[in-house]
Write an enzyme that holds these catalytic residues in place. Structure first.
Site, mmCIF file in Angstrom:
data_model
loop_
_atom_site.group_PDB
_atom_site.id
_atom_site.type_symbol
_atom_site.label_atom_id
_atom_site.label_comp_id
_atom_site.label_asym_id
_atom_site.label_seq_id
_atom_site.Cartn_x
_atom_site.Cartn_y
_atom_site.Cartn_z
ATOM 1 N N HIS A 216 0.823 -1.213 0.000
ATOM 2 C CA HIS A 216 0.000 0.000 0.000
ATOM 3 C C HIS A 216 0.858 1.264 0.000
ATOM 4 O O HIS A 216 1.975 1.285 0.527
ATOM 5 C CB HIS A 216 -0.877 0.009 1.257
ATOM 6 N N LYS B 168 7.689 6.076 6.469
ATOM 7 C CA LYS B 168 7.323 5.206 7.602
ATOM 8 C C LYS B 168 8.558 4.664 8.307
ATOM 9 O O LYS B 168 9.589 4.429 7.696
ATOM 10 C CB LYS B 168 6.476 4.026 7.094
ATOM 11 N N TYR C 27 4.202 1.278 13.558
ATOM 12 C CA TYR C 27 4.926 2.086 12.585
ATOM 13 C C TYR C 27 4.451 3.529 12.600
ATOM 14 O O TYR C 27 3.267 3.808 12.792
ATOM 15 C CB TYR C 27 4.879 1.485 11.180
ATOM 16 N N ASP D 70 -6.473 -6.491 -1.059
ATOM 17 C CA ASP D 70 -5.121 -6.898 -1.447
ATOM 18 C C ASP D 70 -5.145 -8.049 -2.439
ATOM 19 O O ASP D 70 -4.247 -8.162 -3.288
ATOM 20 C CB ASP D 70 -4.305 -7.261 -0.202
HETATM 21 C C1 LIG Z 1 -4.008 2.550 7.269
HETATM 22 C C2 LIG Z 1 -5.166 3.025 8.084
HETATM 23 C C3 LIG Z 1 -6.354 2.331 8.120
HETATM 24 N N1 LIG Z 1 -7.399 2.798 8.878
HETATM 25 C C4 LIG Z 1 -8.633 2.013 8.914
HETATM 26 C C5 LIG Z 1 -9.267 1.773 7.550
HETATM 27 C C6 LIG Z 1 -9.899 0.416 7.679
HETATM 28 O O1 LIG Z 1 -11.215 0.556 8.179
HETATM 29 C C7 LIG Z 1 -9.050 -0.301 8.723
HETATM 30 C C8 LIG Z 1 -8.106 -1.304 8.103
HETATM 31 O O2 LIG Z 1 -7.418 -0.647 7.059
HETATM 32 P P1 LIG Z 1 -6.562 -1.483 6.019
HETATM 33 O O3 LIG Z 1 -7.298 -2.752 5.664
HETATM 34 O O4 LIG Z 1 -6.180 -0.559 4.897
HETATM 35 O O5 LIG Z 1 -5.291 -1.855 6.894
HETATM 36 P P2 LIG Z 1 -3.931 -2.499 6.339
HETATM 37 O O6 LIG Z 1 -4.246 -3.524 5.286
HETATM 38 O O7 LIG Z 1 -3.147 -2.890 7.512
HETATM 39 O O8 LIG Z 1 -3.243 -1.259 5.614
HETATM 40 C C9 LIG Z 1 -1.953 -0.805 5.948
HETATM 41 O O9 LIG Z 1 -1.061 -1.721 5.361
HETATM 42 C C10 LIG Z 1 0.259 -1.318 5.083
HETATM 43 C C11 LIG Z 1 1.197 -2.292 5.768
HETATM 44 C C12 LIG Z 1 0.610 0.087 5.359
HETATM 45 O O10 LIG Z 1 1.797 0.440 5.439
HETATM 46 C C13 LIG Z 1 -0.446 1.097 5.442
HETATM 47 O O11 LIG Z 1 -0.296 1.878 6.626
HETATM 48 C C14 LIG Z 1 -1.834 0.584 5.391
HETATM 49 O O12 LIG Z 1 -2.261 0.602 4.052
HETATM 50 O O13 LIG Z 1 -8.292 0.719 9.394
HETATM 51 C C15 LIG Z 1 -7.319 3.965 9.616
HETATM 52 O O14 LIG Z 1 -8.280 4.377 10.283
HETATM 53 N N2 LIG Z 1 -6.138 4.684 9.568
HETATM 54 C C16 LIG Z 1 -5.059 4.251 8.838
HETATM 55 O O15 LIG Z 1 -3.995 4.928 8.857
#
Ligand SMILES: Cc1cn([C@H]2C[C@H](O)[C@@H](COP(=O)(O)OP(=O)(O)O[C@H]3O[C@H](C)C(=O)[C@H](O)[C@H]3O)O2)c(=O)[nH]c1=O
Length: 184
Positions: free
Chosen positions: A61, A70, A130, A166
């Protein structure tokens, strides 16, 4: 604190100073003065905690305009952390680097703004903290397919647990230029 360069210019492995004694250990997980002394003039504005089970892969992402640098650390467990240069116009566009981060080495990975980030979990569970130098911008997110053959990340697993987002990530060659950060 020691800093090692990686195969991808700008992405760094940080070996923090760890102070152990009979009680346990202490380490600075970020110190703006020490970072600046190593040429890293970055001010973080958001801290994230991500907890995942074994074989989970989160990524790859990035944020398109509100790009985030980061500083990643596995405070519990073991991950393979990956950065991919997705900056349009970058001389290392499409290149990747990865490193094992775990709660024994306490190593950190610094990922510059404009890179895609992801990790997979190699332990039963991983708690990943992070820091980001720009705030989360929900409408500004981009996804790169974790298994893009043109990028060729050598993940140490083959059948990860992924989010639907993803699973459906685009290959780099299929991402429209306006959905990529700009190399500065
Ligand atoms: C990233 C983020 C997400 N959210 C909420 C949005 C969704 O409702 C929930 C899960 O989000 P997501 O599925 O995008 O989470 P990851 O798959 O861990 O995403 C992260 O994965 C890779 C490893 C990254 O470096 C990024 O920070 C980020 O994209 O958290 C938030 O409220 N704030 C945030 O900063």
């Amino acid at each position: 604190m020691k800093i090692q360069e990686t195969s991808l210019p700008g992405v760094l492995i940080i070996e923090p100073s760890v102070f152990s004694d009979h009680r346990g250990l202490f380490m600075e997980t970020y110190h703006s003065g020490r970072f600046a002394a190593h040429g890293l003039d970055v001010k973080f504005v958001q801290d994230n905690l991500s907890i995942s089970g074994e074989n989970v892969l989160r990524g790859l992402h990035y944020q398109i305009t509100h790009v985030q640098a980061k500083l990643v650390q596995a405070v519990q467990g073991r991950i393979f952390d990956v950065a991919v240069d997705v900056r349009k116009g970058s001389p290392t566009f499409g290149q990747w680097t990865g490193a094992v981060l775990d709660d024994e080495s306490h190593r950190q990975m610094f990922i510059p703004a404009g890179f895609a980030h992801g990790f997979c979990v190699l332990s039963k569970e991983a708690r990943v903290c992070y820091k980001c130098d720009a705030l989360y911008a929900p409408g500004d997110e981009g996804t790169l397919l974790w298994s893009d053959p043109d990028v060729g990340v050598e993940w140490p697993l083959s059948d990860p647990i992924l989010s639907e987002k993803d699973q459906a990530g685009p290959r780099l060659k299929d991402i429209p230029p306006n959905r990529l950060p700009v190399y500065k």
